[in-house]
Design a protein around this motif. Sequence first.
Motif, PDB file in Angstrom:
ATOM      1  N   SER A  41     -12.208 -46.787  66.803  1.00 19.41           N
ATOM      2  CA  SER A  41     -12.114 -45.329  66.881  1.00 19.41           C
ATOM      3  C   SER A  41     -10.840 -44.799  66.248  1.00 19.41           C
ATOM      4  N   LYS A  42      -9.790 -45.642  66.257  1.00 15.64           N
ATOM      5  CA  LYS A  42      -8.511 -45.263  65.655  1.00 15.64           C
ATOM      6  C   LYS A  42      -8.456 -45.603  64.165  1.00 15.64           C
ATOM      7  N   ARG A  43      -9.575 -46.138  63.657  1.00 18.23           N
ATOM      8  CA  ARG A  43      -9.719 -46.475  62.229  1.00 18.23           C
ATOM      9  C   ARG A  43      -8.728 -47.542  61.758  1.00 18.23           C
ATOM     10  N   TYR A  44      -8.467 -48.517  62.613  1.00 24.23           N
ATOM     11  CA  TYR A  44      -7.681 -49.667  62.166  1.00 24.23           C
ATOM     12  C   TYR A  44      -8.515 -50.466  61.171  1.00 24.23           C
ATOM     13  N   SER A  45      -7.851 -51.160  60.256  1.00 20.20           N
ATOM     14  CA  SER A  45      -8.578 -51.960  59.271  1.00 20.20           C
ATOM     15  C   SER A  45      -9.284 -53.122  59.966  1.00 20.20           C
ATOM     16  N   GLN A  46     -10.330 -53.642  59.326  1.00 24.43           N
ATOM     17  CA  GLN A  46     -11.092 -54.739  59.903  1.00 24.43           C
ATOM     18  C   GLN A  46     -10.210 -55.957  60.129  1.00 24.43           C
ATOM     19  N   ASN A  47      -9.302 -56.198  59.198  1.00 26.84           N
ATOM     20  CA  ASN A  47      -8.399 -57.338  59.313  1.00 26.84           C
ATOM     21  C   ASN A  47      -7.483 -57.191  60.528  1.00 26.84           C
ATOM     22  N   THR A  48      -6.952 -55.970  60.739  1.00 26.64           N
ATOM     23  CA  THR A  48      -6.069 -55.723  61.888  1.00 26.64           C
ATOM     24  C   THR A  48      -6.846 -55.835  63.196  1.00 26.64           C
ATOM     25  N   ILE A  49      -8.065 -55.331  63.205  1.00 35.91           N
ATOM     26  CA  ILE A  49      -8.902 -55.401  64.409  1.00 35.91           C
ATOM     27  C   ILE A  49      -9.128 -56.860  64.805  1.00 35.91           C
ATOM     28  N   GLU A  50      -9.455 -57.696  63.836  1.00 35.96           N
ATOM     29  CA  GLU A  50      -9.702 -59.115  64.122  1.00 35.96           C
ATOM     30  C   GLU A  50      -8.418 -59.821  64.574  1.00 35.96           C
TER      31      GLU A  50
ATOM     32  N   ALA B 158      -5.526 -62.156  69.100  1.00 36.11           N
ATOM     33  CA  ALA B 158      -4.263 -62.296  69.827  1.00 36.11           C
ATOM     34  C   ALA B 158      -4.450 -61.944  71.302  1.00 36.11           C
ATOM     35  N   LEU B 159      -5.174 -60.859  71.562  1.00 33.76           N
ATOM     36  CA  LEU B 159      -5.427 -60.451  72.952  1.00 33.76           C
ATOM     37  C   LEU B 159      -6.295 -61.477  73.660  1.00 33.76           C
ATOM     38  N   ARG B 160      -7.274 -62.031  72.951  1.00 28.78           N
ATOM     39  CA  ARG B 160      -8.156 -63.038  73.556  1.00 28.78           C
ATOM     40  C   ARG B 160      -7.338 -64.254  73.994  1.00 28.78           C
ATOM     41  N   ALA B 161      -6.385 -64.671  73.166  1.00 27.60           N
ATOM     42  CA  ALA B 161      -5.534 -65.825  73.526  1.00 27.60           C
ATOM     43  C   ALA B 161      -4.725 -65.518  74.781  1.00 27.60           C
ATOM     44  N   PHE B 162      -4.210 -64.298  74.863  1.00 29.92           N
ATOM     45  CA  PHE B 162      -3.398 -63.904  76.022  1.00 29.92           C
ATOM     46  C   PHE B 162      -4.240 -63.841  77.292  1.00 29.92           C
ATOM     47  N   LEU B 163      -5.387 -63.189  77.228  1.00 33.93           N
ATOM     48  CA  LEU B 163      -6.239 -63.049  78.420  1.00 33.93           C
ATOM     49  C   LEU B 163      -6.875 -64.368  78.814  1.00 33.93           C
ATOM     50  N   THR B 164      -7.046 -65.273  77.846  1.00 35.02           N
ATOM     51  CA  THR B 164      -7.541 -66.615  78.155  1.00 35.02           C
ATOM     52  C   THR B 164      -6.521 -67.370  78.997  1.00 35.02           C
TER      53      THR B 164
ATOM     54  N   SER C  98       6.047 -64.209  63.764  1.00 39.10           N
ATOM     55  CA  SER C  98       5.139 -63.157  63.296  1.00 39.10           C
ATOM     56  C   SER C  98       3.872 -63.136  64.146  1.00 39.10           C
ATOM     57  N   TYR C  99       3.381 -64.330  64.544  1.00 40.32           N
ATOM     58  CA  TYR C  99       2.231 -64.381  65.442  1.00 40.32           C
ATOM     59  C   TYR C  99       2.598 -63.806  66.796  1.00 40.32           C
ATOM     60  N   GLN C 100       3.794 -64.148  67.280  1.00 41.84           N
ATOM     61  CA  GLN C 100       4.258 -63.601  68.554  1.00 41.84           C
ATOM     62  C   GLN C 100       4.325 -62.080  68.495  1.00 41.84           C
ATOM     63  N   ASN C 101       4.735 -61.557  67.363  1.00 40.74           N
ATOM     64  CA  ASN C 101       4.823 -60.114  67.197  1.00 40.74           C
ATOM     65  C   ASN C 101       3.432 -59.484  67.211  1.00 40.74           C
ATOM     66  N   GLN C 102       2.451 -60.167  66.629  1.00 35.65           N
ATOM     67  CA  GLN C 102       1.069 -59.688  66.660  1.00 35.65           C
ATOM     68  C   GLN C 102       0.545 -59.631  68.091  1.00 35.65           C
ATOM     69  N   VAL C 103       0.892 -60.660  68.867  1.00 29.42           N
ATOM     70  CA  VAL C 103       0.474 -60.687  70.277  1.00 29.42           C
ATOM     71  C   VAL C 103       1.086 -59.506  71.025  1.00 29.42           C
ATOM     72  N   VAL C 104       2.375 -59.255  70.787  1.00 31.21           N
ATOM     73  CA  VAL C 104       3.055 -58.127  71.432  1.00 31.21           C
ATOM     74  C   VAL C 104       2.374 -56.814  71.058  1.00 31.21           C
ATOM     75  N   ASN C 105       2.064 -56.646  69.782  1.00 30.80           N
ATOM     76  CA  ASN C 105       1.366 -55.432  69.331  1.00 30.80           C
ATOM     77  C   ASN C 105       0.038 -55.265  70.063  1.00 30.80           C
ATOM     78  N   ALA C 106      -0.712 -56.369  70.151  1.00 32.41           N
ATOM     79  CA  ALA C 106      -2.024 -56.326  70.805  1.00 32.41           C
ATOM     80  C   ALA C 106      -1.887 -55.997  72.292  1.00 32.41           C
ATOM     81  N   ILE C 107      -0.931 -56.638  72.974  1.00 38.76           N
ATOM     82  CA  ILE C 107      -0.730 -56.400  74.409  1.00 38.76           C
ATOM     83  C   ILE C 107      -0.329 -54.951  74.669  1.00 38.76           C
ATOM     84  N   LYS C 108       0.595 -54.444  73.878  1.00 35.87           N
ATOM     85  CA  LYS C 108       1.059 -53.056  74.056  1.00 35.87           C
ATOM     86  C   LYS C 108      -0.096 -52.068  73.874  1.00 35.87           C
ATOM     87  N   LEU C 109      -0.878 -52.261  72.825  1.00 32.32           N
ATOM     88  CA  LEU C 109      -2.002 -51.361  72.570  1.00 32.32           C
ATOM     89  C   LEU C 109      -3.062 -51.469  73.661  1.00 32.32           C
ATOM     90  N   PHE C 110      -3.332 -52.714  74.082  1.00 32.53           N
ATOM     91  CA  PHE C 110      -4.367 -52.922  75.093  1.00 32.53           C
ATOM     92  C   PHE C 110      -4.004 -52.259  76.417  1.00 32.53           C
TER      93      PHE C 110
END
Length: 345
Positions: free
Chosen positions: A84-93, A98-104, A135-147
């Motif tokens: 809905s926020k029009r993030y790119s497909q690559n960013t969405i994936e 990243a969120l799936r790894a955290f919630l797992t 950089s992966y850790q930063n992606q996880v942080v981005n995902a957690i904050k948004l979620f």
Amino acid sequence: MKWKAQLISHKGEARIAIYFEKNPDLIARIKKFPSARWSVTKTCWHVADTNENRIKFKLPLAHTLLPNKEGMDGIATFKRYLFSKRYSQNTIETYTDALRAFLTFFNTKSIKDITNEDVITFNNEHILKNKYSSSYQNQVVNAIKLFFKIVQEKSIQIDRIHRPKREKKLPKVLSKEEVFKIIDATENLKHKTLLALIYSAGLRISEALNMKLTDIDSERMLIHVKNAKGKKDRYTLLSDKVLVLLREYYLVYKPTDYLFYGHFRSMYASRSAQLVLKNAAKKAGIQKDITLHTLRHSFATHLLENGTDLRYIQDLLGHSSPKTTMIYTHVSNDSLKKITNPFDI
């Protein structure tokens, strides 16, 4: 004797908590674990979170874990939010994975019970232990904050989630001679055109593979890069020599919409393009560990060495901040050549 085991975070460490009504026999058995400790704050016994202990307490092994149902529902909601926020497909994936790894990792906890301490535990026990990049850790942080921004009932405090310290790695760069060696070593016309275009225009691989015939403006000698990173359009340079190569390529391959196609007119895969570069570099005798992005870095560095203003380089690359472009001043050897080594004096 009824008991329940659950993964917990205790003092920044991943542990397995064992809950049961006071029972001397169970306490005696728990005490036999070398890592067993009693927590006054959590009012439970807990042991080290190891695969051996997970088996003993009938918890799923780390490598077979999946998010619980609440986590899976949360991921689905998160994905819809990103769409809905029009993030790119690559960013969405990237963010979803990243969120799936955290919630797992915390699949035995309810989302509303996840805390900032759990984020620290995940960083220590998953990211750092497995030697994942910052950089992966930063992606996880981005995902957690948004979620957790869209989660209504939560214990976590978003503004207190800290990002990892950014690594200050310099980009790998090829000399002009090395770039032309690679392109000359590429016999296949499609492959040669692709590599020459990426370097001469400073393109990201995704930009090159999404390039359409109509994006090539031979009248103005410009290339229109559409919907690039950050959903931004820009113009970059069209080389005279590459235009000749493009025309030759067009006559042979006759592309209809996209400039480059894979087998059966499918989209050209980035993995295939990376393999093209790897094979070409091997043929050219280039020993450096490079990727297609190295050609983009080389384009920017060579422009800088030719005296091009950083502001123009920033526009050509599509950088949002001049700080990103400034990194090329650290890899350019133009200024370094003017310094006399004291050993040679």
